[in-house]
Design a protein around this motif. Structure first.
Motif, PDB file in Angstrom:
ATOM      1  N   VAL A 140     -38.040  -5.253  87.298  1.00 47.59           N
ATOM      2  CA  VAL A 140     -38.791  -6.510  87.250  1.00 47.59           C
ATOM      3  C   VAL A 140     -38.488  -7.158  85.879  1.00 47.59           C
ATOM      4  CG1 VAL A 140     -40.878  -7.830  87.748  1.00 47.59           C
ATOM      5  CG2 VAL A 140     -40.253  -5.865  89.145  1.00 47.59           C
ATOM      6  N   ASN A 141     -37.779  -8.129  85.838  1.00 52.41           N
ATOM      7  CA  ASN A 141     -37.670  -8.822  84.759  1.00 52.41           C
ATOM      8  C   ASN A 141     -38.813  -9.560  83.954  1.00 52.41           C
ATOM      9  OD1 ASN A 141     -35.235  -7.622  83.907  1.00 52.41           O
ATOM     10  ND2 ASN A 141     -34.310  -9.238  85.196  1.00 52.41           N
ATOM     11  N   ARG A 142     -38.936  -9.730  82.698  1.00 49.93           N
ATOM     12  CA  ARG A 142     -39.953 -10.615  82.189  1.00 49.93           C
ATOM     13  C   ARG A 142     -39.769 -12.154  82.829  1.00 49.93           C
ATOM     14  NH1 ARG A 142     -39.058  -9.170  76.793  1.00 49.93           N
ATOM     15  NH2 ARG A 142     -40.423  -7.511  76.943  1.00 49.93           N
ATOM     16  N   GLY A 143     -40.998 -12.811  82.918  1.00 57.23           N
ATOM     17  CA  GLY A 143     -40.791 -14.184  83.635  1.00 57.23           C
ATOM     18  C   GLY A 143     -41.034 -14.130  84.990  1.00 57.23           C
ATOM     19  N   PHE A 144     -40.994 -12.981  85.613  1.00 56.34           N
ATOM     20  CA  PHE A 144     -41.178 -12.726  87.117  1.00 56.34           C
ATOM     21  C   PHE A 144     -42.254 -13.494  87.623  1.00 56.34           C
ATOM     22  CE2 PHE A 144     -42.627 -10.158  90.698  1.00 56.34           C
ATOM     23  CZ  PHE A 144     -41.724 -10.380  91.596  1.00 56.34           C
ATOM     24  N   SER A 145     -43.462 -13.280  87.094  1.00 55.99           N
ATOM     25  CA  SER A 145     -44.881 -13.824  87.349  1.00 55.99           C
ATOM     26  C   SER A 145     -44.673 -15.258  87.160  1.00 55.99           C
ATOM     27  CB  SER A 145     -46.038 -13.357  86.949  1.00 55.99           C
ATOM     28  OG  SER A 145     -45.789 -13.314  85.420  1.00 55.99           O
ATOM     29  N   GLU A 146     -44.092 -15.771  85.951  1.00 56.04           N
ATOM     30  CA  GLU A 146     -44.048 -17.168  85.666  1.00 56.04           C
ATOM     31  C   GLU A 146     -43.247 -17.875  86.716  1.00 56.04           C
ATOM     32  OE1 GLU A 146     -42.844 -17.994  81.622  1.00 56.04           O
ATOM     33  OE2 GLU A 146     -42.889 -20.170  82.013  1.00 56.04           O
ATOM     34  N   ALA A 147     -42.078 -17.398  86.980  1.00 53.19           N
ATOM     35  CA  ALA A 147     -41.149 -17.953  87.916  1.00 53.19           C
ATOM     36  C   ALA A 147     -42.095 -18.186  89.341  1.00 53.19           C
ATOM     37  CB  ALA A 147     -40.122 -17.271  88.107  1.00 53.19           C
ATOM     38  N   ILE A 148     -42.698 -17.245  89.774  1.00 53.62           N
ATOM     39  CA  ILE A 148     -43.481 -17.203  90.807  1.00 53.62           C
ATOM     40  C   ILE A 148     -44.429 -18.481  90.852  1.00 53.62           C
ATOM     41  CG2 ILE A 148     -45.270 -16.199  92.708  1.00 53.62           C
ATOM     42  CD1 ILE A 148     -43.710 -13.441  91.907  1.00 53.62           C
ATOM     43  N   ARG A 149     -45.182 -18.395  89.958  1.00 56.80           N
ATOM     44  CA  ARG A 149     -46.214 -19.477  89.743  1.00 56.80           C
ATOM     45  C   ARG A 149     -45.708 -20.929  89.815  1.00 56.80           C
ATOM     46  NH1 ARG A 149     -48.487 -17.082  84.715  1.00 56.80           N
ATOM     47  NH2 ARG A 149     -48.298 -15.151  85.716  1.00 56.80           N
ATOM     48  N   LYS A 150     -44.652 -21.088  89.218  1.00 61.62           N
ATOM     49  CA  LYS A 150     -43.804 -22.419  89.004  1.00 61.62           C
ATOM     50  C   LYS A 150     -43.044 -22.711  90.200  1.00 61.62           C
ATOM     51  CE  LYS A 150     -43.970 -23.001  84.295  1.00 61.62           C
ATOM     52  NZ  LYS A 150     -43.664 -22.732  82.857  1.00 61.62           N
ATOM     53  N   GLY A 151     -42.863 -21.800  91.229  1.00 58.22           N
ATOM     54  CA  GLY A 151     -42.295 -22.024  92.580  1.00 58.22           C
ATOM     55  C   GLY A 151     -40.817 -22.011  92.430  1.00 58.22           C
ATOM     56  N   ARG A 152     -40.383 -21.329  91.349  1.00 54.88           N
ATOM     57  CA  ARG A 152     -38.768 -21.369  90.878  1.00 54.88           C
ATOM     58  C   ARG A 152     -38.575 -19.592  91.607  1.00 54.88           C
ATOM     59  NH1 ARG A 152     -37.975 -20.057  85.799  1.00 54.88           N
ATOM     60  NH2 ARG A 152     -39.463 -20.807  84.507  1.00 54.88           N
ATOM     61  N   PRO A 153     -37.185 -19.685  91.946  1.00 53.11           N
ATOM     62  CA  PRO A 153     -36.929 -18.357  92.602  1.00 53.11           C
ATOM     63  C   PRO A 153     -36.896 -17.163  91.507  1.00 53.11           C
ATOM     64  CG  PRO A 153     -35.086 -19.973  92.768  1.00 53.11           C
ATOM     65  CD  PRO A 153     -36.164 -20.608  92.010  1.00 53.11           C
ATOM     66  N   ALA A 154     -37.676 -16.231  92.022  1.00 51.29           N
ATOM     67  CA  ALA A 154     -37.695 -14.809  91.009  1.00 51.29           C
ATOM     68  C   ALA A 154     -36.938 -13.889  91.382  1.00 51.29           C
ATOM     69  CB  ALA A 154     -39.310 -14.624  90.907  1.00 51.29           C
ATOM     70  N   GLU A 155     -36.356 -13.204  90.501  1.00 51.14           N
ATOM     71  CA  GLU A 155     -35.531 -12.260  90.859  1.00 51.14           C
ATOM     72  C   GLU A 155     -35.915 -10.660  90.414  1.00 51.14           C
ATOM     73  OE1 GLU A 155     -31.727 -13.481  89.306  1.00 51.14           O
ATOM     74  OE2 GLU A 155     -31.135 -14.362  90.823  1.00 51.14           O
ATOM     75  N   VAL A 156     -35.534  -9.649  91.259  1.00 47.37           N
ATOM     76  CA  VAL A 156     -35.910  -8.437  91.017  1.00 47.37           C
ATOM     77  C   VAL A 156     -34.671  -7.222  91.179  1.00 47.37           C
ATOM     78  CG1 VAL A 156     -38.257  -8.172  91.464  1.00 47.37           C
ATOM     79  CG2 VAL A 156     -36.668  -7.768  93.137  1.00 47.37           C
ATOM     80  N   GLN A 157     -34.281  -6.582  90.347  1.00 50.72           N
ATOM     81  CA  GLN A 157     -33.001  -5.671  90.672  1.00 50.72           C
ATOM     82  C   GLN A 157     -33.490  -4.358  91.228  1.00 50.72           C
ATOM     83  OE1 GLN A 157     -29.588  -5.128  87.592  1.00 50.72           O
ATOM     84  NE2 GLN A 157     -31.157  -3.759  87.081  1.00 50.72           N
ATOM     85  N   VAL A 158     -32.665  -4.301  92.134  1.00 49.32           N
ATOM     86  CA  VAL A 158     -32.721  -2.849  92.807  1.00 49.32           C
ATOM     87  C   VAL A 158     -31.463  -1.991  92.539  1.00 49.32           C
ATOM     88  CG1 VAL A 158     -32.930  -1.439  94.984  1.00 49.32           C
ATOM     89  CG2 VAL A 158     -34.012  -3.882  94.666  1.00 49.32           C
ATOM     90  N   LEU A 159     -31.612  -0.803  91.758  1.00 51.75           N
ATOM     91  CA  LEU A 159     -30.673  -0.075  91.654  1.00 51.75           C
ATOM     92  C   LEU A 159     -30.724   1.277  92.727  1.00 51.75           C
ATOM     93  CD1 LEU A 159     -30.503   0.191  87.902  1.00 51.75           C
ATOM     94  CD2 LEU A 159     -28.918  -0.845  89.193  1.00 51.75           C
ATOM     95  N   LEU A 160     -29.463   1.527  93.331  1.00 53.42           N
ATOM     96  CA  LEU A 160     -29.775   2.752  94.394  1.00 53.42           C
ATOM     97  C   LEU A 160     -28.744   3.804  93.833  1.00 53.42           C
ATOM     98  CD1 LEU A 160     -29.340   0.006  97.245  1.00 53.42           C
ATOM     99  CD2 LEU A 160     -31.069   1.982  97.235  1.00 53.42           C
ATOM    100  N   ASP A 161     -29.121   5.152  94.082  1.00 55.87           N
ATOM    101  CA  ASP A 161     -28.162   6.267  94.020  1.00 55.87           C
ATOM    102  C   ASP A 161     -27.163   6.035  95.605  1.00 55.87           C
ATOM    103  OD1 ASP A 161     -26.908   8.638  94.195  1.00 55.87           O
ATOM    104  OD2 ASP A 161     -28.726   9.662  93.854  1.00 55.87           O
ATOM    105  N   GLY A 162     -26.070   5.683  95.250  1.00 55.45           N
ATOM    106  CA  GLY A 162     -25.317   5.871  96.367  1.00 55.45           C
ATOM    107  C   GLY A 162     -24.533   7.013  96.918  1.00 55.45           C
ATOM    108  N   THR A 163     -24.856   8.147  96.239  1.00 56.34           N
ATOM    109  CA  THR A 163     -24.139   9.062  96.530  1.00 56.34           C
ATOM    110  C   THR A 163     -24.315   9.567  98.007  1.00 56.34           C
ATOM    111  OG1 THR A 163     -25.912  10.351  95.547  1.00 56.34           O
ATOM    112  CG2 THR A 163     -23.673  10.629  94.366  1.00 56.34           C
ATOM    113  N   ASP A 164     -25.639   9.631  98.450  1.00 52.09           N
ATOM    114  CA  ASP A 164     -25.948   9.844 100.131  1.00 52.09           C
ATOM    115  C   ASP A 164     -26.017   8.486 100.434  1.00 52.09           C
ATOM    116  OD1 ASP A 164     -26.935  10.214 102.488  1.00 52.09           O
ATOM    117  OD2 ASP A 164     -28.669  11.297 101.816  1.00 52.09           O
ATOM    118  N   SER A 165     -24.758   7.999 101.041  1.00 52.88           N
ATOM    119  CA  SER A 165     -24.678   6.645 101.556  1.00 52.88           C
ATOM    120  C   SER A 165     -25.727   6.385 102.681  1.00 52.88           C
ATOM    121  CB  SER A 165     -23.186   6.354 101.986  1.00 52.88           C
ATOM    122  OG  SER A 165     -22.846   7.385 102.822  1.00 52.88           O
ATOM    123  N   ASN A 166     -26.070   7.123 103.702  1.00 50.18           N
ATOM    124  CA  ASN A 166     -26.695   6.901 104.600  1.00 50.18           C
ATOM    125  C   ASN A 166     -28.177   6.619 104.244  1.00 50.18           C
ATOM    126  OD1 ASN A 166     -27.738   6.817 107.265  1.00 50.18           O
ATOM    127  ND2 ASN A 166     -28.616   8.808 107.043  1.00 50.18           N
TER     128      ASN A 166
END
Lengths: 311, 370
Positions: free
Chosen positions: B101-127
């Motif tokens: 969760v990057n800095r400015g997440f809550s601020e973006a939410i409060r101001k009604g701007r799109p907020a972004e989060v990053q999800v990193l996955l270990d893809g070795t077990d694809s299922n």
């Protein structure tokens, strides 16, 4: 002889496996109630012949009947009328004595009313009345053998085939077994037995010797000895039998074959009148004391060794 | 004829229950397979380990983590302090998913701007990665809608997706696995028991003895297979009972139909067992041959790997695999409540294969005896 007296008859029976001729055009007849010995070294064609007679194997050519049934066309009928026991005493070791009897009784289709009677008869014959619940695998060899015999004749077959029935059994059990065979023969069962024990061959009414797929001699034990043993057998009781054998072999006498037989020597000679003084002289010269030297009746073994050597 | 068959059947049962190893095959294999397929080899993804790297440190970011955890799918295992730490956790396999969760997440939410989060996955077990990604996406989108309902409404797509899994609404892998155990256990026990029972007679020489008795090859064959057919039924009933009572798996179709399908299936597996007995001289060889047949049959049954994804050549092979059809039938009866009207193609195929295998095997069996 009318065909009604014949239990087993084959003519020109031949069986090949590829290029190998296992049984080469043999013919023989076995009378009802006879104990017929079928002798020969391993690989001579004994088992192949028995398999053809039991309907397990079809002959390549030739014909025959067992108990009046054709060995080519009526194999199923033959199986109902024969008993068969092999050297492997093929029983189920993980069944009890009683369960083995019940199983074979069922397979042979022994009538319901006879089942119990036959079972008791087998138990008594095998001496296993008290061990009917014992696992078959735990029985000593002699008992297993008699039980196997019993299971093979539950259906009271007129013809019984025994394929080296006494191998791996102690002498007393063997004797005991042959007593049973005689009893059955007297009761009218025809017994066809293969063996390579020569003393057992002496128990048979008639014999046939098979060698390399061919029958090379046949007849009663006495017949065979008389007919095929033109030479005489001397038994020499010498002090050092092994040394004596060596001395005789080294002398290289014509038509003389010697072999150690128990603690003495058996020497086959063409003419005893010539041979006795000659052998005495040779052994004397070598310093071996001869206690006794005499002509004996040849044993079957002597006959067969001679027959196989000359064939 | 019937009496001779009956005597062979009785004998087989006596021998079977005297032999400890054979008894184990009958009773232990089903239990082990039930345990393995009922409990152990679940493809349900739960309790995914999660690392969070929170640069915002706000009430909003904490609420997101809480929602991830309370979903039941994720457990927060680590709080990472740097991107390197996040990477290290993924490298070492300590977590499957890392959420940044990057800095400015809550601020973006409060101001009604799109907020972004990053999800990193270990893809070795694809299922597992696929499933985790799906879950994480759903939770995050839901959070977004809850925070800004109006915005969400505006951006609401015209076509809304409403998914519902029929026959297995909770998508429990157990519902899929356990009925399959019936097919596997019947196959394994029948192959083993049939081939071993025949080869053993040949090994100890009783086969030769039987051949000089009036018993016919067909009678012997029936006597040698009927006991194991009965055991196949016994295993089927045992596993069905366990499935219903212990694993709460519904049986929506007809039990008599299951019995009928089992009977047809038994034709093929007993035929295969018979076939193995004709190509094996010793019990060890029979055992080897059984597994050489069983393992490919399982792998190419469509149970673990969808048949549609296999190369075409292999797909043609699967048409000869009785397991392929029986699995469809068993699942159809248990989960979908299918009747003959739907399952008849599978049953017909199974019958055809069964008759074919039986014909070939019994011919070979006769020949071996002759």
């Amino acid at each position: 002889m009318s065909s009604g007296d014949i239990a087993v008859a084959v003519r020109g029976l031949r069986r090949t496996f590829g290029d190998f001729v296992a049984v080469d055009s043999i013919s023989l007849e076995v009378k009802k109630g006879e104990v017929f010995g079928f002798l020969g070294p391993n690989g001579a064609g004994k088992s192949t012949t028995i398999k053809m007679l039991c309907g397990l194997l079809l002959p390549t050519s030739g014909e025959g009947t067992v108990g009046g049934k054709d060995i080519v066309r009526e194999t199923e009928e033959i199986k109902k009328n024969i008993g068969y026991m092999s050297q492997r005493f093929s029983l189920y070791e993980d069944l009890t004595v009683g369960q083995n009897i019940d199983f074979f009784s069922g397979i042979y289709g022994v009538a319901k009313g006879r089942k119990n009677e036959r079972k008791e008869w087998v138990l008594e014959m095998a001496g296993l009345q008290d061990r009917r619940s014992a696992l078959t695998g735990t029985l000593p060899g002699g008992y297993k053998q008699r039980l196997a015999l019993g299971c093979a004749i539950l259906h009271e077959p007129p013809v019984l085939f025994l394929d080296e029935p006494t191998s791996g059994v102690d002498p007393i059990s063997r004797r005991n077994f042959w007593d049973r065979i005689y009893d059955m023969s007297h009761a009218g069962t025809t017994v066809f037995v293969t063996t390579h024990y020569m003393d057992e061959a002496e128990y048979c009414d008639r014999l046939a010797l098979i060698y390399r797929g061919q029958i090379i001699a046949g007849g009663s034990s006495a017949d065979l000895k008389e007919r095929y043993m033109k030479r005489q057998v001397l038994e020499i009781d010498a002090e050092e039998p092994v040394e004596a054998l060596e001395v005789i072999s080294r002398a290289g006498l014509d038509g003389v074959d010697a072999a150690v037989f128990g603690s003495s020597l058996h020497v086959v000679v063409a003419d005893e009148k010539v041979a006795v003084p000659e052998l005495t002289r040779i052994l004397d010269a070598a310093g071996i004391g001869v206690r006794k030297i005499e002509t004996i009746l040849p044993s079957l073994e002597d006959v067969f060794v001679t027959l196989i050597e000359t064939s | 004829m019937l009496s001779r068959i009956r005597h062979v059947v009785i004998k087989e049962f006596i021998q079977l229950f005297r032999d400890r190893r054979m008894k184990a095959i009958v009773f232990v294999i089903p239990v082990i397979q039930l345990m393995v397929f009922g409990y152990a080899v679940t493809t349900d993804v739960t309790d995914i380990s999660l690392a969070v790297f929170d640069l915002d440190k706000s009430a909003e970011s904490r609420e997101l983590f809480r929602r991830m955890e309370s979903s039941g799918y994720f457990t927060v295992r680590y709080f990472a302090g740097s991107p390197e730490e996040t990477q290290d956790l993924l490298d070492r396999g300590l977590v499957t998913v890392a959420l940044q969760v990057n800095r400015g997440f809550s601020e973006a939410i409060r101001k009604g701007r799109p907020a972004e989060v990053q999800v990193l996955l270990d893809g070795t077990d694809s299922n597992t990665a696929q499933v985790a990604m799906d879950y994480a996406g759903r939770i995050i989108r839901k959070y977004g809608r809850d925070l800004a309902p109006q915005a969400a409404e505006q951006g609401q797509p015209r076509v809304a997706l409403a998914t519902r899994a029929w026959y297995n609404p909770e998508l429990l892998s157990r519902n899929y696995n356990v009925p399959g155990v019936i097919a596997f256990v019947i196959m394994l026990t029948c192959l083993l028991l049939t081939s071993m029972a025949i080869v053993r007679e040949r090994e100890i020489g009783t086969m030769e003895q039987l051949m000089v008795t009036p018993i016919r090859p067909l009678e012997l064959m029936l006597g040698k297979t009927i006991p194991f057919a009965l055991i196949g039924f016994f295993d089927m009933i045992m596993i069905t009972a366990a499935a219903i009572l212990k694993f709460d798996i519904p049986i929506r179709g007809s039990f008599p139909l299951l019995c009928a399908a089992t009977a047809i299936y038994l034709l093929s597996v007993l035929g295969m067992g018979l076939f193995i007995s004709t190509v094996s001289r010793t019990q060890q060889q029979a055992l080897m041959a059984t597994f050489l047949l069983y393992i490919p049959a399982v792998l190419l049954s469509g149970f673990m790997f969808p048949i549609n994804n296999m190369p075409h050549v292999i797909q043609y092979f699967t048409y000869l695999n009785p397991l392929r059809y029986f699995l469809v039938i068993v699942r159809g009866i248990f989960l979908k409540g299918n009747g003959v009207d739907i399952l008849w193609p599978q049953m017909a195929a199974l019958l055809l294969i069964g008759l074919g295998v039986m014909a070939v095997s019994s011919l070979r069996f006769r020949k071996r005896l002759g």
